[in-house]
Design a protein around this motif. Structure first.
Motif, short mmCIF file in Angstrom:
data_model
loop_
_atom_site.label_atom_id
_atom_site.label_comp_id
_atom_site.label_asym_id
_atom_site.label_seq_id
_atom_site.Cartn_x
_atom_site.Cartn_y
_atom_site.Cartn_z
N THR A 153 51.21 4.27 -13.58
CA THR A 153 50.79 4.46 -14.96
C THR A 153 51.13 5.90 -15.36
OG1 THR A 153 48.91 4.17 -16.46
CG2 THR A 153 48.48 5.27 -14.37
N PRO A 154 51.26 6.22 -16.66
CA PRO A 154 51.54 7.62 -17.04
C PRO A 154 50.59 8.58 -16.34
CG PRO A 154 51.72 6.22 -18.96
CD PRO A 154 51.24 5.33 -17.84
N PHE A 186 47.37 15.26 -23.10
CA PHE A 186 47.57 13.97 -22.46
C PHE A 186 46.45 13.01 -22.88
CE2 PHE A 186 47.04 11.05 -18.84
CZ PHE A 186 48.34 10.69 -18.55
N TYR A 187 45.24 13.49 -22.90
CA TYR A 187 44.07 12.71 -23.33
C TYR A 187 44.20 12.29 -24.79
CZ TYR A 187 39.15 12.17 -24.81
OH TYR A 187 37.96 11.73 -25.36
N GLU A 190 46.91 11.81 -26.38
CA GLU A 190 47.98 10.80 -26.49
C GLU A 190 47.52 9.43 -26.01
OE1 GLU A 190 52.46 9.87 -24.66
OE2 GLU A 190 51.41 11.75 -24.16
N HIS A 191 46.80 9.37 -24.89
CA HIS A 191 46.48 8.10 -24.26
C HIS A 191 45.06 7.60 -24.53
CE1 HIS A 191 50.30 7.96 -22.16
NE2 HIS A 191 50.12 9.22 -21.77
N LYS A 192 44.20 8.49 -25.06
CA LYS A 192 42.85 8.11 -25.53
C LYS A 192 41.85 7.81 -24.41
CE LYS A 192 44.83 8.20 -29.57
NZ LYS A 192 44.78 9.45 -30.35
N ASP A 193 42.29 7.09 -23.40
CA ASP A 193 41.40 6.63 -22.33
C ASP A 193 42.07 6.98 -21.01
OD1 ASP A 193 39.48 5.40 -20.81
OD2 ASP A 193 39.65 3.43 -21.77
N VAL A 194 41.53 7.99 -20.29
CA VAL A 194 42.21 8.48 -19.10
C VAL A 194 41.24 8.67 -17.94
CG1 VAL A 194 43.94 9.68 -20.52
CG2 VAL A 194 41.97 10.94 -19.63
N GLN A 225 45.48 10.37 -15.34
CA GLN A 225 46.24 9.13 -15.46
C GLN A 225 45.69 8.29 -16.60
OE1 GLN A 225 45.54 7.84 -11.30
NE2 GLN A 225 47.76 7.75 -11.09
N ARG A 226 46.59 7.59 -17.27
CA ARG A 226 46.14 6.64 -18.28
C ARG A 226 45.28 5.57 -17.60
NH1 ARG A 226 50.69 3.29 -21.17
NH2 ARG A 226 50.52 2.11 -19.23
#
Length: 331
Positions: free
Chosen positions: A140-141, A154-155, A157-161, A202-203
């Motif tokens: 995963t990213p 990063f957070y 961008e992916h919202k849930d990490v 990580q996402r």
């Protein structure tokens, strides 16, 4: 074979579920001789790596929930590590400097002919969380950094990490950051030590609710069953140490594809035993220090994982499976 286990003190092992004990029992059943040593029992004298070791015998029909499953087989002795037919490095983390020194001593012993599994250099060169970055197509990213600003981007961008330390084990220090998390700054300040400590982000993988699967690879071949470690309700960690419930299940087509993408490359580096952690279709960790879950898979499926390992070890020692020394030759 005379097999030396380098591991934690025997009285502290939970024999009924310990994978190293399962290995011992499988090797014993196949007629091999066993000895044990601690990290502190390894030493170098005049350029030769020695081990102070204790020969042991396993007690037939022992209660593995007790402490009398083994007995001393004579007095403690000392000999060059290369004199053993095989040396199994099974010391549990933490992966601290003492652990690093032990792997270096085992490398020196291997240069003098010792057969070490997993190889010291291979363990050092595969930090269990960072190692996944070699296979970005299977992950995963993922971001590895000490910069809180980068993690926040990063957070965003992916919202849930998921954020976690690189040296944690058993699910310790893992946090899930969901949208508008009020604890974002506090968590990142703590994990990164205010930007001084490198961590991983990580996402989030929603399939964690179906389990964090441990896929074992032995001698380059995947065990046909994985152990899905299913989190408790409301928990994001499937680790058994964090209360996860282990459910053995046959490898899916995706599981096997992932395992066979990783196995040849890592086995060629001297890693006889590998434990992949897989959530959904993504590898989240590559365990090479002391992978576990032998007992849980065997008890639930009847497939003898420890015997598969014992046979792979026999092949490796006999030379039918090459164990390269390229890392030592270039060090």
């Amino acid at each position: 074979m005379h097999v030396l286990f380098v591991l934690d003190p025997l009285p502290g092992l939970k024999a009924y579920k310990d994978s190293s004990v399962a290995m011992m029992r499988a090797l014993h059943a196949r007629g091999h001789t066993l000895s044990v040593a601690l990290q502190s029992d390894l030493y170098i004298d005049h350029g030769t790596v020695f081990a102070r070791y204790e020969p042991i015998a396993l007690v037939s029909d022992a209660d593995l929930h007790g402490h009398e499953w083994w007995t001393a087989r004579g007095e403690a002795a000392e000999q060059p590590v290369a004199a053993f037919d095989a040396v199994l490095m099974r010391k549990d983390p933490p992966f601290d400097m003492e652990y690093v020194y032990s792997t270096q001593l085992l490398d020196y012993a291997q240069a003098k002919g010792a057969r070490v599994f997993n190889q010291g250099s291979a363990i050092r060169n595969h930090p269990e969380k960072l190692a996944i970055t070699e296979f970005p197509e299977l992950t995963t990213p993922t971001l590895v950094t000490s910069s809180m600003a980068r993690i926040k981007a990063f957070y965003a961008e992916h919202k849930d990490v998921i954020v976690k330390p690189l040296d944690g084990m058993g699910g310790t220090g893992i946090f899930r950051l969901q949208p508008n998390d009020a604890n974002l700054n506090a968590i990142l300040e703590t994990l990164t030590d205010n930007g001084q400590q490198t961590i991983m982000a990580q996402r989030y993988i929603p399939e964690i609710v179906k389990g964090d699967k441990r896929i074992l690879i032995i001698g380059g071949e995947p065990v046909p069953y994985a152990l899905a470690r299913i989190p408790l309700a409301g928990e994001t960690r499937g680790n058994l140490a964090a209360g996860g419930r282990g459910v053995a299940q046959p490898l899916s087509e995706s599981d096997r594809r992932i395992a066979m993408a990783v196995a040849p490359k890592l086995a060629a580096r001297g890693l006889l035993l590998i434990g992949l952690d897989v959530i959904g279709e993504y590898v989240t960790e590559i365990n090479v220090t002391s992978p576990t879950c032998f007992v849980e898979i065997t008890e639930q499926t009847g497939f003898d994982v420890a015997d598969m390992f014992a046979q792979a070890l026999e092949r490796a020692v006999s030379g039918s499976v090459a164990v390269p020394n390229e890392a030592i030759a270039t060090s």
